[in-house]
Scaffold this active site. Structure first.
Site, short mmCIF file in Angstrom:
data_model
loop_
_atom_site.label_atom_id
_atom_site.label_comp_id
_atom_site.label_asym_id
_atom_site.label_seq_id
_atom_site.Cartn_x
_atom_site.Cartn_y
_atom_site.Cartn_z
N ASP A 133 1.36 -0.94 13.10
CA ASP A 133 2.71 -0.37 13.20
C ASP A 133 2.76 1.05 12.64
OD1 ASP A 133 3.60 -0.26 10.51
OD2 ASP A 133 4.68 -2.15 10.59
N VAL A 162 3.70 2.66 10.08
CA VAL A 162 3.36 3.11 8.72
C VAL A 162 2.01 2.62 8.22
CG1 VAL A 162 5.72 3.48 7.90
CG2 VAL A 162 4.69 1.21 7.67
N LYS A 163 1.24 1.99 9.07
CA LYS A 163 -0.03 1.45 8.59
C LYS A 163 -1.14 2.52 8.61
CE LYS A 163 1.42 -2.76 7.83
NZ LYS A 163 2.86 -2.91 8.05
N ILE A 164 -2.25 2.20 7.94
CA ILE A 164 -3.31 3.19 7.76
C ILE A 164 -3.83 3.71 9.10
CG2 ILE A 164 -5.06 1.38 7.41
CD1 ILE A 164 -6.60 3.45 5.68
#
Ligand SMILES: *Cc1c(COP(=O)(O)O)cnc(C)c1O
Length: 397
Positions: free
Chosen positions: A183, A185-187
């Site tokens: 998603d 905001v993930k790394i």
């Protein structure tokens, strides 16, 4: 974290390949797509990089958890043990299936406490789901031993720890099934997306068919595919997969940047005797997407968060009163507010959340502060930030 901080030419190139040929669907359209298969390529590269036989992309990390469970035959009335500290997605994905989330205490790893897991096992328990929160992991060896002993399925939610390893193996590749989120905001991000990882052929086939309406994906003629079982649509699009592909190729670069920034801040905070750090299980290597530390008590944590705010130190959280990540404030779960009727079995199975207290979790979450480690900081900014953090913490001690 997050990967969007460093979007560039690589993401644009992959995305333009898809826009240029106009095929946004991950299956079929063989002639039109001019050899571009972004979802398939991303699955292959995930398999190689995360050292797992099969990766099945889906539309989100939440979908990945549901699809992983369906693939292993988990459904109505089954109990799944999961931690009190996670994201609401964890119990949503279980309840979607008519299954029962059994929330148990965390320990100083900030994820599942093996003893609490063992105490929660009943004849209805089907699976144990550690959630590797904030870039680090549960004691997987202890959980594997419990699962083996009680014949339970181990499902890792490594949405927040892509890039971390345990005893040399990437998180998500160790349990019977692993779940990733891609998603926003993930790394590594695809905007929206997720993946189910497994070495089990049957689970993989189930995940592959189930996430696309139960289609068997046999042969090149989509219209001729049959349906071995009922499915649903949890597909990812080529647009999302294209961005995810470019980002996965940068995962090692991202982890290295995070490690550098994390280390500077950790070394600075280590000078404060009252600060201790989250336990990383032996053999574990974090993804360094967060730095999580403990203070002497909840009151101090609250004061430090306040001092951080006053000094413009952003992206640090104490989760004790947080209603996204910690059980204390999940009123909608405690009152079972759904838009649809729940089975008696699920209602009874969740009776405990109304009244049960979780002192051990409160103890660790109350004293914890987790700070996001950003990819876009300059070294000068990190050093300045570290010094400001030390000052703010010592001012309230
Ligand atoms: C982000 C996240 C999810 C859900 O992922 P989505 O892709 O946003 O659906 C699940 N579990 C954890 C721990 C997460 O952080």
């Amino acid at each position: 974290m997050p990967g969007f901080e460093l979007f560039g030419d690589k993401e644009r190139k992959e995305l333009n390949d898809v826009l240029d040929n106009g095929v946004l669907m991950r299956y079929g359209f063989d002639g039109m797509r001019k050899g571009h298969w972004k979802a398939k390529a991303l699955e292959t590269e995930l398999e190689n990089q995360l050292q797992v036989k099969h990766a099945q992309l889906v539309s989100s990390g939440t979908a990945a958890v549901s699809v992983a469970m369906v693939s292993a035959g988990i459904g109505a009335g089954d109990e799944v043990i999961m931690p009190t500290f996670t994201f609401v997605a964890s119990f949503e994905a279980i309840m979607m299936l008519g299954a029962i989330p059994v929330l148990v205490d965390i320990d100083d790893t900030l994820t599942l406490c093996p003893k609490a897991v063992e105490n929660a096992i009943t004849s209805k328990t089907k699976a144990v789901m550690p959630v590797h929160m904030c870039g680090s992991m549960a004691n997987l060896e202890a959980l594997q031993a419990i699962c083996r002993k009680h014949n339970l399925i181990l499902i890792e939610d490594s949405s927040q720890a892509t890039g971390a390893t345990y005893k040399g193996k990437p998180l998500g590749s160790i349990g019977d099934l692993g779940c990733l989120s891609l998603d926003f905001v993930k790394i590594i991000t695809a905007g929206e997306g997720g993946a189910v990882l497994t070495n089990n052929e049957t689970y993989y086939k189930h995940a592959d068919h189930y996430s696309d309406h139960g289609h068997d994906h046999k042969g090149n003629d989509r219209g001729a595919e049959t349906h071995p079982f009922l499915g649903y649509n949890f597909r990812i699009s080529e647009l999302h997969a294209a961005v995810g592909l470019a980002q996965l190729r940068r995962l090692d670069e991202f982890v290295a940047i995070q490690k550098k920034n994390y280390t500077i801040i950790r070394e600075a905070l280590s000078q404060i005797p009252e600060v201790t750090f989250r336990t990383v299980p032996e053999g574990g290597e974090e993804s360094y997407s967060f730095l999580s530390f403990f203070l002497p008590d909840l009151e101090t944590s609250r004061k430090v968060i306040q001092a951080f705010k006053e000094n413009s130190i952003d992206a640090c959280w104490n989760y004790y009163d947080n209603n996204w990540h910690y059980i204390r404030k999940w009123e909608h779960l405690k009152t079972l507010k759904t838009l649809y009727p729940l089975s008696t079995e699920v209602k009874e199975g969740l009776e405990y959340v109304k009244s049960q207290t979780f002192e051990q979790s409160d103890h660790y979450i109350g004293r914890n502060i987790s700070c996001l480690i950003k990819l876009s900081w300059t070294e000068e900014e990190v050093i300045k930030r570290a010094n400001k953090m030390v000052k703010a913490i010592t001012s309230v001690l």
